[in-house]
Scaffold this motif. Structure first.
Motif, short mmCIF file in Angstrom:
data_model
loop_
_atom_site.label_atom_id
_atom_site.label_comp_id
_atom_site.label_asym_id
_atom_site.label_seq_id
_atom_site.Cartn_x
_atom_site.Cartn_y
_atom_site.Cartn_z
N GLU A 130 0.75 -1.20 0.08
CA GLU A 130 -0.11 -0.21 0.01
C GLU A 130 0.78 1.25 -0.03
O GLU A 130 0.38 2.37 -0.44
CB GLU A 130 -1.02 -0.01 1.38
N MET A 131 2.00 1.06 0.52
CA MET A 131 3.05 2.43 0.71
C MET A 131 3.30 2.79 -0.72
O MET A 131 4.09 3.86 -0.81
CB MET A 131 4.12 1.69 1.47
N ALA A 132 3.34 1.86 -1.82
CA ALA A 132 3.70 2.32 -3.20
C ALA A 132 2.87 3.66 -3.52
O ALA A 132 3.74 4.47 -4.53
CB ALA A 132 3.27 1.00 -4.15
N ILE A 133 1.84 4.12 -3.02
CA ILE A 133 1.20 5.28 -3.22
C ILE A 133 2.23 6.45 -3.25
O ILE A 133 2.27 7.44 -3.99
CB ILE A 133 0.08 5.69 -2.63
N THR A 134 3.34 6.34 -2.24
CA THR A 134 4.11 7.52 -1.93
C THR A 134 5.09 7.59 -3.19
O THR A 134 5.86 8.73 -3.21
CB THR A 134 5.03 7.25 -0.38
N VAL A 135 5.30 6.54 -3.95
CA VAL A 135 6.26 6.72 -5.03
C VAL A 135 5.58 6.84 -6.32
O VAL A 135 5.94 7.54 -7.21
CB VAL A 135 7.00 5.28 -5.06
N ILE A 136 4.44 5.98 -6.57
CA ILE A 136 3.75 6.08 -7.80
C ILE A 136 2.72 7.22 -8.05
O ILE A 136 2.07 7.42 -9.27
CB ILE A 136 3.12 4.80 -8.41
N GLY A 137 2.23 7.75 -6.95
CA GLY A 137 1.24 8.56 -6.59
C GLY A 137 2.04 9.90 -7.10
O GLY A 137 3.15 10.11 -6.85
N GLY A 138 1.43 11.23 -7.11
CA GLY A 138 1.88 12.41 -7.43
C GLY A 138 1.10 13.64 -6.94
O GLY A 138 -0.09 13.47 -7.00
N ASN A 139 1.50 14.70 -6.76
CA ASN A 139 0.73 15.99 -6.54
C ASN A 139 1.33 17.14 -7.15
O ASN A 139 2.67 17.48 -7.05
CB ASN A 139 0.73 16.23 -4.92
N TYR A 140 0.53 18.07 -7.59
CA TYR A 140 1.08 19.24 -8.29
C TYR A 140 0.42 20.30 -7.09
O TYR A 140 -0.48 21.12 -7.34
CB TYR A 140 0.24 19.56 -9.57
N VAL A 141 1.47 20.63 -6.28
CA VAL A 141 0.95 21.41 -5.19
C VAL A 141 1.61 22.87 -5.32
O VAL A 141 3.15 22.61 -5.47
CB VAL A 141 1.69 20.86 -3.75
N LEU A 142 1.04 23.92 -5.28
CA LEU A 142 1.60 25.21 -5.25
C LEU A 142 1.56 26.01 -4.07
O LEU A 142 1.03 25.69 -3.18
CB LEU A 142 0.67 26.32 -6.49
N ASN A 143 2.79 26.61 -3.83
CA ASN A 143 3.35 27.40 -2.77
C ASN A 143 2.51 28.94 -2.55
O ASN A 143 3.11 30.00 -2.43
CB ASN A 143 4.67 27.65 -2.50
N LYS A 144 1.22 28.76 -3.03
CA LYS A 144 0.33 30.13 -3.09
C LYS A 144 0.43 31.23 -2.00
O LYS A 144 0.82 32.45 -2.18
CB LYS A 144 -1.23 29.74 -3.55
N ARG A 145 0.31 30.67 -0.75
CA ARG A 145 0.42 31.55 0.07
C ARG A 145 1.89 32.22 0.50
O ARG A 145 2.00 33.45 0.75
CB ARG A 145 -0.31 31.06 1.43
N ILE A 146 2.69 31.38 0.41
CA ILE A 146 4.11 31.92 0.57
C ILE A 146 4.39 33.00 -0.55
O ILE A 146 5.07 34.03 -0.22
CB ILE A 146 4.85 30.68 0.63
N ALA A 147 4.10 32.52 -1.94
CA ALA A 147 4.32 33.56 -2.96
C ALA A 147 3.62 34.96 -2.86
O ALA A 147 3.90 35.91 -3.11
CB ALA A 147 3.95 32.86 -4.24
N ASP A 148 2.10 34.68 -2.47
CA ASP A 148 1.23 35.93 -2.63
C ASP A 148 1.54 36.84 -1.22
O ASP A 148 1.09 37.98 -1.17
CB ASP A 148 -0.21 35.49 -2.59
#
Length: 303
Positions: free
Chosen positions: A265-283
């Motif tokens: 089940e831990m495979a999700i940490t390798v084969i999964g992915g996220n496109y996460v933006l640093n919006k609050r830090i940037a803005d």
């Protein structure tokens, strides 16, 4: 007089580097630790999360608390017992800090707590996510939600609370990068799965600088995505490592089923992915990354 920063999980990869940078900036550092093993230039206080015990002096002498403690998500296969440990090591430790703060006189000005981009789910494809995006439903999302709810108990005491939802931390001192770099050095590196899953990464020094700015700057409050400005795909990261190491990429992608066989089940940490933006830090902040660019980050760490 120098401010005292109390760190939980201080002997971990992030904690050790954070300690160095805090001390360079003139902060006194103390640890909450399960053992009373001495650490040079650090005051060590003991706690026992399972028994609900904490040395009250740790709370009474702290000006700021940085909470990093929690069982490693990718350290072992996810048995039921391990999943329970991943959850409770985060929630119970946070609840114990909140209880100690409510019961002891203290001058704590800020509580800067670790969280994770796992909040959004283990695999969210290429959908851009910011701090207001909804949470996921899988195991890591449930853990992160419970973790942040526990952190809210500190905020409820009137202490300024910052939660840093951390991405994949690039460091040669542990985590993903040494595991990715080793086979590439040997000429056996390859992208994982489709290679198109996004990795929202951050250089360890930028992460530690985020913690320091979050405790020093009173305008910081609530959730921030602690990631570099530019997520990359697994294939882009793998090829960038090969380029920095000047090694060829010869092998085909490693199929998902192989990863699932290896990790369960831990495979999700390798084969999964996220496109996460640093919006609050940037803005909303004046934070400047030292390593906004992946190649610069890899050159610093690998060479």
């Amino acid at each position: 007089m120098a401010s005292t920063v109390l760190i939980t999980g201080g002997t971990g990869t992030i904690g050790r580097r954070l300690t160095q940078l805090l001390q360079q900036q003139g902060y006194q550092v103390a640890y909450l630790s399960r053992t009373n093993k001495p650490v040079p230039n650090v005051t060590v206080y003991q706690w026992d999360v399972q028994r609900g015990q904490i040395d009250p002096r740790a709370i009474q002498t702290a000006d700021h608390i940085i909470h990093l403690a929690g069982a490693g998500v990718a350290d072992e296969r996810w048995t039921d017992a391990r999943k329970n440990e991943i959850l409770t090591s985060r929630t119970q430790s946070t609840e114990l800090i909140a209880k100690a703060l409510s019961e002891n006189p203290n001058q704590v000005k800020s509580f800067v707590a670790s969280s994770a981009i796992g909040f959004y789910g283990g695999d969210t494809g290429d959908r851009p996510l910011n701090e207001t995006s909804p949470g996921g439903a899988d195991f890591l999302a449930q853990v992160t939600r419970a973790w942040e709810r526990a952190e809210d108990q500190v905020a409820a005491l009137g202490i300024r609370t910052v939660k840093l939802r951390t991405g994949v931390v690039l460091t040669m001192d542990g985590g993903a990068l040494p595991k990715l770099a080793q086979p590439i050095r040997l000429g056996a590196g390859a992208p994982i799965g489709s290679g198109q899953q996004y990795i929202s990464w951050i250089h360890i020094d930028d992460l530690c600088r985020l913690y320091i700015q979050a405790l020093a700057d009173e305008s910081w409050q609530g959730v921030y995505n602690a990631v570099a400005p530019t997520p990359v795909t697994n294939e882009t990261l793998t090829r960038a490592i090969a380029e920095v190491l000047k090694r060829p990429m010869l092998l085909p992608n490693i199929p998902n089923f192989v990863i699932k066989l290896m990790f369960g089940e831990m495979a999700i940490t390798v084969i999964g992915g996220n496109y996460v933006l640093n919006k609050r830090i940037a803005d909303e902040t004046n934070f400047r990354y030292q390593y906004a660019d992946l190649t610069n980050a890899l050159n610093d760490l690998l060479n």
